[in-house]
Scaffold this motif. Sequence first.
Motif, mmCIF file in Angstrom:
data_model
loop_
_atom_site.group_PDB
_atom_site.id
_atom_site.type_symbol
_atom_site.label_atom_id
_atom_site.label_comp_id
_atom_site.label_asym_id
_atom_site.label_seq_id
_atom_site.Cartn_x
_atom_site.Cartn_y
_atom_site.Cartn_z
ATOM 1 N N UNK A 106 4.323 -10.659 -0.617
ATOM 2 C CA UNK A 106 3.160 -10.737 -1.496
ATOM 3 C C UNK A 106 2.611 -9.322 -1.616
ATOM 4 N N UNK A 107 2.576 -8.793 -2.846
ATOM 5 C CA UNK A 107 2.175 -7.407 -3.081
ATOM 6 C C UNK A 107 0.951 -7.364 -3.974
ATOM 7 N N UNK A 108 -0.147 -6.804 -3.462
ATOM 8 C CA UNK A 108 -1.321 -6.612 -4.321
ATOM 9 C C UNK A 108 -0.958 -5.520 -5.327
ATOM 10 N N UNK A 109 -1.100 -5.844 -6.617
ATOM 11 C CA UNK A 109 -0.553 -4.962 -7.656
ATOM 12 C C UNK A 109 -1.658 -4.419 -8.567
ATOM 13 N N UNK A 110 -2.586 -3.674 -7.946
ATOM 14 C CA UNK A 110 -3.631 -3.000 -8.722
ATOM 15 C C UNK A 110 -3.715 -1.533 -8.252
ATOM 16 N N UNK A 111 -2.583 -0.831 -8.310
ATOM 17 C CA UNK A 111 -2.541 0.509 -7.698
ATOM 18 C C UNK A 111 -3.560 1.474 -8.302
ATOM 19 N N UNK A 112 -3.953 1.263 -9.580
ATOM 20 C CA UNK A 112 -4.929 2.161 -10.204
ATOM 21 C C UNK A 112 -6.300 2.036 -9.550
ATOM 22 N N UNK A 113 -6.516 0.954 -8.800
ATOM 23 C CA UNK A 113 -7.775 0.752 -8.049
ATOM 24 C C UNK A 113 -7.510 0.779 -6.550
ATOM 25 N N UNK A 114 -6.442 1.426 -6.148
ATOM 26 C CA UNK A 114 -6.036 1.458 -4.736
ATOM 27 C C UNK A 114 -5.889 0.035 -4.176
ATOM 28 N N UNK A 115 -5.447 -0.881 -5.064
ATOM 29 C CA UNK A 115 -5.202 -2.277 -4.692
ATOM 30 C C UNK A 115 -6.459 -2.996 -4.185
ATOM 31 N N UNK A 116 -7.612 -2.619 -4.744
ATOM 32 C CA UNK A 116 -8.833 -3.394 -4.496
ATOM 33 C C UNK A 116 -8.629 -4.805 -5.026
ATOM 34 N N UNK A 117 -9.294 -5.784 -4.394
ATOM 35 C CA UNK A 117 -9.128 -7.168 -4.843
ATOM 36 C C UNK A 117 -10.381 -7.696 -5.525
ATOM 37 N N UNK A 118 -10.154 -8.576 -6.492
ATOM 38 C CA UNK A 118 -11.212 -9.341 -7.151
ATOM 39 C C UNK A 118 -11.023 -10.812 -6.733
ATOM 40 N N UNK A 119 -11.937 -11.711 -7.122
ATOM 41 C CA UNK A 119 -11.718 -13.129 -6.812
ATOM 42 C C UNK A 119 -10.388 -13.647 -7.363
ATOM 43 N N UNK A 120 -9.951 -13.112 -8.499
ATOM 44 C CA UNK A 120 -8.672 -13.545 -9.070
ATOM 45 C C UNK A 120 -7.518 -13.109 -8.167
ATOM 46 N N UNK A 121 -7.530 -11.837 -7.736
ATOM 47 C CA UNK A 121 -6.480 -11.336 -6.838
ATOM 48 C C UNK A 121 -6.393 -12.211 -5.595
ATOM 49 N N UNK A 122 -7.569 -12.518 -5.033
ATOM 50 C CA UNK A 122 -7.613 -13.294 -3.795
ATOM 51 C C UNK A 122 -7.097 -14.708 -4.041
ATOM 52 N N UNK A 123 -7.521 -15.329 -5.149
ATOM 53 C CA UNK A 123 -7.071 -16.694 -5.443
ATOM 54 C C UNK A 123 -5.553 -16.725 -5.633
ATOM 55 N N UNK A 124 -5.012 -15.686 -6.247
ATOM 56 C CA UNK A 124 -3.557 -15.631 -6.420
ATOM 57 C C UNK A 124 -2.852 -15.493 -5.070
ATOM 58 N N UNK A 125 -3.429 -14.684 -4.170
ATOM 59 C CA UNK A 125 -2.829 -14.552 -2.836
ATOM 60 C C UNK A 125 -2.896 -15.881 -2.087
ATOM 61 N N UNK A 126 -4.030 -16.591 -2.207
ATOM 62 C CA UNK A 126 -4.152 -17.904 -1.560
ATOM 63 C C UNK A 126 -3.070 -18.843 -2.089
ATOM 64 N N UNK A 127 -2.861 -18.826 -3.395
ATOM 65 C CA UNK A 127 -1.840 -19.677 -4.007
ATOM 66 C C UNK A 127 -0.449 -19.322 -3.469
ATOM 67 N N UNK A 128 -0.159 -18.035 -3.387
ATOM 68 C CA UNK A 128 1.168 -17.599 -2.921
ATOM 69 C C UNK A 128 1.371 -17.943 -1.439
#
Length: 270
Positions: free
Chosen positions: A23-45
């Motif tokens: 599972x790779x956080x894919x927001x490198x332009x923000x140093x892979x900061x997470x939003x609620x969407x990023x987190x929900x996707x990680x929970x799903x994965x």
Amino acid sequence: SKWENIKDYQDILFERMGKVAKITINRPEKRNAFTPVTVQEMIDAFNYCRDDASIGAIILTGQGDLAFCSGGDQSVRGNGGYVGPDHIARLNVLDLQHLIRIIPKPVIAMVRGWSVGGGNILQLVCDLTIAADNAKFMQTGPKVGSFDAGYGSAYLARVIGHKRAKEVWFLCKPYSADEAFQMGWINKVVPLADVEKETLAWCDEILKKSPTAIRFIKAAMNADTDGIAGLQQIAGDSTMLFYTSDEGKEGRDAFLEKRDPDFDKYPKFP
Ligand code: 1HA
């Protein structure tokens, strides 16, 4: 690469190679900061990994060499939490921390570059951490108006000791990969170019071991740290094993057959 895509998401990549999921956080332009969407996707994965019996180990990482994760995306921080498309302020990374703790499979953080804030707590709650030699670890909450007084503090103190945990939070200074290793914060430091090879080698070693044994070791350490919630975890694993036994099945069968159960024939080990 030999990684195969499992499922498409907006903010993360979700791939597998054999029994290993990544599972790779894919927001490198923000140093892979997470939003609620990023987190929900990680929970799903992670839930997918939990249910898929062919997955035996999970790697959590960030895209690129500059960062593992820089924590909550401060640009979507609203009044009481981080805000996604539903306009609800959430701290749903806490649910993700809990999921990483209870998933009965080893989760390995693979850290390149910055591991900061709530991102560094994700690294902390993973079972193991392999870091590249360019990794840097830092808490910033007291600087940016936040704190993680849960796993981020109490569990950090268990992992690196109370004096060091207070130093980490009171000073908010960065620590190099070697310093983090000396503190027992992470398991291994390798050259940047080797970090995935090393992480996969650790996965391969673990995958040769009994998954049930690994599952109970993880649950036992959770139980020691998590009180009754931790006991629930290891107790649930015990119930699962009991349900596979003849003695457990006799109770179910007797109920369904409307007779008294006969437990006498089952062994009473010392
Ligand atoms: O504490 C919690 C929680 C507690 C309880 C319950 C839930 C919680 C959930 C989350 C958190 C937190 O995570 S609080 C801590 C939030 N994170 C930070 O304070 C880290 C902020 N970032 C930095 O200190 C630095 O960016 C960095 C050390 C990670 C990297 O520095 P570097 O390499 O010099 O890059 P930089 O230029 O700073 O960043 C690149 C871009 O990424 C910048 O955007 P740009 O100017 O190019 O438009 C930068 O703003 C953006 N960026 C980096 N981190 C974040 C970010 N944008 C939003 N949020 C970020 N966290």
